[in-house]
Design an enzyme around this catalytic site. Structure first.
Site, mmCIF file in Angstrom:
data_model
loop_
_atom_site.group_PDB
_atom_site.id
_atom_site.type_symbol
_atom_site.label_atom_id
_atom_site.label_comp_id
_atom_site.label_asym_id
_atom_site.label_seq_id
_atom_site.Cartn_x
_atom_site.Cartn_y
_atom_site.Cartn_z
ATOM 1 N N CYS A 96 -10.428 22.221 17.622
ATOM 2 C CA CYS A 96 -10.763 22.132 18.833
ATOM 3 C C CYS A 96 -9.785 20.951 19.893
ATOM 4 O O CYS A 96 -10.631 20.289 20.397
ATOM 5 C CB CYS A 96 -12.215 22.601 19.264
ATOM 6 S SG CYS A 96 -12.991 24.020 17.817
ATOM 7 N N GLY A 129 0.661 -1.018 0.226
ATOM 8 C CA GLY A 129 -0.134 -0.555 0.314
ATOM 9 C C GLY A 129 1.404 1.224 0.535
ATOM 10 O O GLY A 129 1.077 1.969 -1.334
ATOM 11 N N ARG A 130 1.389 1.465 1.424
ATOM 12 C CA ARG A 130 1.974 2.795 1.394
ATOM 13 C C ARG A 130 3.553 2.581 0.144
ATOM 14 O O ARG A 130 3.209 3.999 -0.301
ATOM 15 C CB ARG A 130 2.662 2.816 2.569
ATOM 16 C CG ARG A 130 3.663 3.841 2.969
ATOM 17 C CD ARG A 130 4.373 3.916 4.426
ATOM 18 N NE ARG A 130 3.498 2.530 5.227
ATOM 19 C CZ ARG A 130 2.734 3.310 6.119
ATOM 20 N NH1 ARG A 130 2.559 4.761 6.559
ATOM 21 N NH2 ARG A 130 2.665 2.783 7.506
HETATM 22 N N1 LLP Z 1 -2.320 -5.569 3.975
HETATM 23 C C1 LLP Z 1 -2.968 -5.773 4.550
HETATM 24 C C2 LLP Z 1 -3.686 -6.949 5.424
HETATM 25 C C3 LLP Z 1 -2.841 -5.316 5.500
HETATM 26 O O1 LLP Z 1 -3.713 -5.174 6.528
HETATM 27 C C4 LLP Z 1 -2.537 -3.883 5.327
HETATM 28 C C5 LLP Z 1 -2.088 -2.643 5.715
HETATM 29 C C6 LLP Z 1 -1.374 -3.975 3.522
HETATM 30 C C7 LLP Z 1 -1.410 -5.576 3.302
HETATM 31 C C8 LLP Z 1 -0.959 -2.356 3.165
HETATM 32 O O2 LLP Z 1 -0.245 -2.261 4.375
HETATM 33 P P1 LLP Z 1 1.004 -1.307 3.701
HETATM 34 O O3 LLP Z 1 2.186 -1.476 2.382
HETATM 35 O O4 LLP Z 1 0.166 0.012 3.202
HETATM 36 O O5 LLP Z 1 2.405 -1.346 5.217
HETATM 37 N N2 LLP Z 1 -2.949 3.462 8.957
HETATM 38 C C9 LLP Z 1 -1.430 3.089 9.041
HETATM 39 C C10 LLP Z 1 -0.966 1.839 8.578
HETATM 40 C C11 LLP Z 1 -2.460 1.347 8.023
HETATM 41 C C12 LLP Z 1 -2.233 -0.572 7.988
HETATM 42 C C13 LLP Z 1 -2.571 -1.464 7.684
HETATM 43 N N3 LLP Z 1 -2.822 -2.081 7.520
HETATM 44 C C14 LLP Z 1 -0.785 4.768 9.158
HETATM 45 O O6 LLP Z 1 -0.592 5.193 8.631
HETATM 46 O O7 LLP Z 1 0.585 4.179 8.804
#
Ligand code: LLP
Length: 421
Positions: free
Chosen positions: A350, A283-284
């Site tokens: 706030c 994702g990220r």
């Molecule tokens: N696959 C699963 C099953 C996941 O739970 C996640 C993310 C991903 C893939 C993708 O992970 P990435 O490649 O984006 O790290 N809101 C938090 C991040 C939460 C991630 C949750 N799961 C933040 O802003 O850092």
């Protein structure tokens, strides 16, 4: 030091540009707060995975929770990506953007029967199942529909991803996945249910991971299970190693995606699993540094102990600092020559928790525009309407083109579904 987001994000002649476009100009033209994404940066990030996987059976499933705006999904769908979804809403959204159901994996620890039904009818590629009760329910729903659900078990490999506790998911104490020790028995159960077909195995150990080691440890744990499950007569087709690769927000140095992928492929080969289809759920690392949030300085409040710079973006637009104490770089869209001073950059909400950056050294005047960098992931998708603030507009630049991909939300639509008694 180069900016997070380089080479697409550059500063030349004092002016911050994203894929060649002046962020100050975009802020002026579309208003602020404004998310700006670079389509080319997203494609480049995706291509890095694809190139490293060339010649291998694979599918890169973009974890759309990171940024699910339609044009972002469309960008990845057109590049041939699959998608990792976690809700029926995400499924509806990705299909609306042109994504293919047969490239969708459905993750998540609590799927409803309605979501299972929706995904079965759409024909998703795989359900990433996280518990035995979920297997039973999915089996029942599939039988009701006269379908067979392809399943993978999300195994909790019990490895430490070395990241923030809120986003670390592969340890025993987490709510996620089937315990490693129970996995073979759970696969046997899955294989015995007529509404299910075992397709793969998956894990996801956390997010913002900056080392390759935890991935290799998790893969080893998965392959141990693949061998045990296949020895029990249950073939496993694909191995899904999840997402989680980190990005540079400040001085982190995560491995490039290609290095991480190559290390995993080498381990698969070394253990005699080189023929297997491998899935990733990033994702990220696909979108984080392909987006920035542009905001305008409303008020400067120098004080006795702290100087506050109050901007028009807030925790409702970008919650990561408030929620995780995440550090995100803040850059002026047009640099000033005056000597900088130290500011806490905060929103108008706030709550004392409404901050975007603490102790930032900046030369500022009211009306200046600032860019919060690395905001392409978990920015807009985590935005809320707290304080009845309409969510920001979004723009996607692509070479010379500038596309408004989401109108600024209107206040009337915020309460359009509400009723007076
Ligand atoms: N696959 C699963 C099953 C996941 O739970 C996640 C993310 C991903 C893939 C993708 O992970 P990435 O490649 O984006 O790290 N809101 C938090 C991040 C939460 C991630 C949750 N799961 C933040 O802003 O850092």
């Amino acid at each position: 030091m180069s900016l997070p987001g380089a080479p697409f994000l550059t500063r030349a002649g004092g002016e911050l540009r994203f894929d060649g476009h002046s962020l100050a100009d975009l802020g002026r033209r579309f208003g602020t707060p404004l998310y700006v994404y670079s389509r080319r940066a997203m494609r480049a990030a995706f291509d890095a995975y694809e190139r490293a996987l060339a010649g291998r059976p694979h599918l890169v499933c973009y974890a759309m929770k990171a940024n699910s705006s339609l044009a972002v999904l469309q960008t990845f769908a057109q590049a041939g990506a699959g998608f990792d979804i976690v809700s029926g809403g995400e499924l509806t959204r990705v299909l609306a953007a042109g994504g293919r159901a047969d490239r969708v994996v459905f993750s998540g620890v609590g799927k409803t029967r309605a979501e299972m039904r929706q995904a079965l009818l759409a024909g998703v590629r795989c359900f990433n199942v996280e518990s035995e009760p979920e297997l039973e329910t999915l089996n029942a729903v599939a039988l009701e529909l006269g379908r067979v659900a392809p399943v993978s078990l999300r195994v909790n490999p019990d490895v430490d991803a070395g990241t923030h506790p809120y986003i670390s998911t592969g340890l025993k104490g987490n709510k996620f996945g089937v315990a490693h020790a129970d996995a073979v028995a759970t696969y046997r159960r899955a294989a015995s249910l007529p509404g299910l077909r075992v397709a793969g195995i998956d894990c996801h150990i956390g997010s913002q991971i900056t080392q390759i080691g935890p991935y290799l440890d998790a893969l080893d744990r998965l392959l141990d299970l693949v061998e045990a499950v296949e020895a029990a007569g249950i073939p496993i087709h694909h191995v899904d190693v999840g997402g989680g690769l980190g990005i540079t927000y400040t001085d982190e140095q995560p491995p490039p995606a290609a290095d991480m992928v190559r290390a995993l492929l080498a381990r698969l080969d070394a253990r005699g699993h080189g023929h297997r289809e491998v899935l990733f759920e990033p994702g990220r690392s696909l979108v984080g540094n392909a987006g920035v949030l542009v905001t305008e300085v409303l008020v400067l409040k120098p004080g006795e102990t702290k100087n506050f710079c109050i901007v028009d973006a807030a925790m409702n637009d970008l919650v990561r600092p408030a929620m995780y104490e995440a550090w995100m770089a803040i850059e002026p869209c047009v640099a000033r020559a005056e000597p900088p001073i130290t500011w806490d950059v905060v929103g108008p909400i706030c709550e004392s928790g409404d901050w975007l950056g603490r102790e930032r050294v900046l030369a500022l005047q009211p009306g200046d525009r600032l860019a919060i960098l690395s905001a392409g992931a978990y920015g807009m998708t985590m935005a809320s309407n707290y304080n009845t603030r309409p969510r920001a507009a979004e723009v996607m630049v692509d070479g010379d083109a500038v596309h408004l991909i989401r109108e600024r939300e209107r206040v009337e639509t915020l309460f359009a579904d509400e009723r007076l008694v």
